[in-house]
Structure formats: C-alpha cells, structure tokens
Design an enzyme around this catalytic site. Structure first.
Site, mmCIF file in Angstrom:
data_model
loop_
_atom_site.group_PDB
_atom_site.id
_atom_site.type_symbol
_atom_site.label_atom_id
_atom_site.label_comp_id
_atom_site.label_asym_id
_atom_site.label_seq_id
_atom_site.Cartn_x
_atom_site.Cartn_y
_atom_site.Cartn_z
ATOM 1 N N SER A 65 -46.323 -19.242 40.566
ATOM 2 C CA SER A 65 -45.905 -20.476 39.907
ATOM 3 C C SER A 65 -46.245 -21.724 40.718
ATOM 4 O O SER A 65 -46.303 -21.689 41.939
ATOM 5 C CB SER A 65 -44.397 -20.425 39.692
ATOM 6 O OG SER A 65 -43.918 -21.703 39.434
ATOM 7 N N CYS A 66 -46.481 -22.841 40.027
ATOM 8 C CA CYS A 66 -46.700 -24.135 40.685
ATOM 9 C C CYS A 66 -45.409 -24.945 40.728
ATOM 10 O O CYS A 66 -45.410 -26.085 41.170
ATOM 11 C CB CYS A 66 -47.749 -24.949 39.940
ATOM 12 S SG CYS A 66 -49.413 -24.402 40.264
ATOM 13 N N ILE A 67 -44.325 -24.411 40.193
ATOM 14 C CA ILE A 67 -43.109 -25.233 40.093
ATOM 15 C C ILE A 67 -41.948 -24.584 40.846
ATOM 16 O O ILE A 67 -41.705 -23.402 40.685
ATOM 17 C CB ILE A 67 -42.692 -25.450 38.619
ATOM 18 C CG1 ILE A 67 -43.878 -26.051 37.885
ATOM 19 C CG2 ILE A 67 -41.501 -26.361 38.513
ATOM 20 C CD1 ILE A 67 -43.962 -25.590 36.487
#
Lengths: 167, 103
Positions: B101-103
């Site tokens: 994930s990037c978040i």
C-alpha cells in the site's frame, strides 16, 4: 563526496501551490508516504493550495472539468469539454473521484492530515498567500503547525539527504 | 530462497527479510526479529501483531489508516510502538508479506 556511496533520502519538503483535488492528494500521498517510510516530511501550502488547509474548504475540493484533456467519462469514453461548463458537473465528477478514493482506503483531506501529523509529519501555510487571501490562523485546520515565510520554510529544509519537491 | 535463523529455528524469508511462509511464525521468533529491529515486544505490540496476522489471513490490504481503525492502537500509538516505518516493521515482525500500500 564518494561517488559510489548511497545517500538515502532523509527528509522531503513538499510545496503545493494548487487547490484542485488531484494536486492536493498528490502532495498528501507523497508526504504521508515519506512519513510511513520513516523519512522526515514537511508540507508547505501556498496560493490556491491553501484551500487544502482552510477548514471550510478542505473536505470539498474539486477536480477541474475544463481544460483537462485526461478527463474521461466512466467507462473510458472522451469527456466533451462543453459538458464541463454545465452546472453541477464539476461537483459530480469530484464526488465520484472522492468516492473512488474512499474505496481504496484513501482518507478525506482532514483525516489524511491527521495520519501525517500523527506520524510526525509537519504541515505549514504560506504567510504571503494567507495575507493575499485575507486568511487568519483561525481559518486553518488544526493540523497546520504554523504560518511561515518561504525563508522560514527553507530553513527547515536543510541537511544532507533532503529534497524539495514542488508539485 | 533465503533462510534465516531465529531463536534456533530456521525460517524461509525473502531477500528483504519478510517471511515467505507465514505458518512458520511463533511469538518467540517475533521477539527475536523485533530485537533485530531494536524493539522489545510488549503485550500491546503482540496485540497489534495478532491483528495484522488476522487481517492478512483474511485477505485485507493493510494501510496505516486501517491500523488506526483497528481498535487496538490509534495512528500515533502505532508510530510509537514501531518507530520509523511502522507498517514495514510490524509486518516483518508479524511474519506476513511486506504491504504494497501507498497509504
């Protein structure tokens, strides 16, 4: 400096000068991404970017439906530019974008800023732009650590392994 | 495939040190990985690790946001428990794949 040595990224300083949904989110994702990796991160909002930290605007940012050649209808068909001028189209498109982001667990702007500051990231407002738009500290989100001149911000951007990114 | 020894047990890991077989994980191994990462595991850490293992087994994609909504820690506490890069560290210690994930 030794040419073969790796110098890992230690700090990123981002400047966001635009207030459209996608520009603000790009800055937020990059800032939060740095915090998540243990990289020190500072985000500076200026000009129309101030909308992103203005309490009564931050959660209703819009994506522009005019002059955006990458805009598509759902399903991928071209989006006729003339449609973009119709009342409600910009709001509708922006609501769809926000909806799509929520599905990917991308939080609303204020919650995103909470993630950033909880991890030690810092968010600042530009003093000059605040004066221009007649905003005061009271208009800003509680996640904003301070109102700075660009010189103050640069002072915070020193050190080996620091990058400044203008979005 | 790389292998690594933790408290006398050999486990399969990838080149970044993440488990490739989640079932080889035990609490003792977790403690040994945590020490390598500079963390002394508390009960709270172990609660977080169990939550991560359960979420990943259920097919969830972990994010910092989802950790804050776990009901076990808020985001600030999560950063406090696993300083630096909490999601990467916690998943490594929990013996699950590195989150994408990037978040």
């Amino acid at each position: 400096m030794d040419e073969n040595k790796q110098y890992p990224l230690k700090k990123v300083c981002l400047i966001c000068a635009k207030g459209s949904l996608e520009d603000v989110y790009a800055a937020l994702v990059m800032t939060n991404g740095a915090v998540m990796e243990g990289i020190e991160a500072k985000l500076f909002f200026t000009f129309f970017g101030l909308d992103a930290i203005t309490k009564n605007r931050m959660n209703s940012l819009k994506t522009g439906t005019l002059g955006n050649p990458a805009m598509r209808m759902p399903g991928g068909l071209p989006f006729p530019s003339l449609m973009g001028v119709l009342p409600g189209v910009e709001a509708g498109v922006s609501a769809m974008m926000r909806n799509q982001m929520e599905k990917l667990d991308i939080p609303p702007v204020d919650e995103f800023m909470e993630l950033i500051t909880a991890g030690g990231g810092e968010i600042y407002a530009c003093k000059l732009a605040m004066d221009m738009f007649k905003l005061t500290k009271e208009d800003l989100s509680k996640h904003v650590s301070g109102v700075l001149t660009i010189g103050d911000f640069y002072e915070k951007c020193g050190g080996l392994g620091t990058q400044i990114i203008f979005t | 495939m790389a292998q690594k020894q933790f408290s006398g047990v050999t486990v399969d890991v990838n080149d970044e040190g993440y488990f490739t077989n989640s079932s080889q994980w035990t609490i003792d191994i977790a403690k040994a990985i945590a020490i390598e990462e500079g963390i002394q595991l508390s009960d709270k850490h172990i609660d977080v690790l169990s939550f991560i293992r359960k979420s990943v087994a259920g097919g969830a994609a972990l994010t910092i946001r989802s950790m804050g909504k776990s009901g076990i820690v808020d985001v600030k506490e999560f950063y406090g428990l696993f300083p630096g890069a909490p999601l990467k560290k916690a998943t490594k210690i929990a013996g699950v794949p590195k989150p994408t994930s990037c978040i």
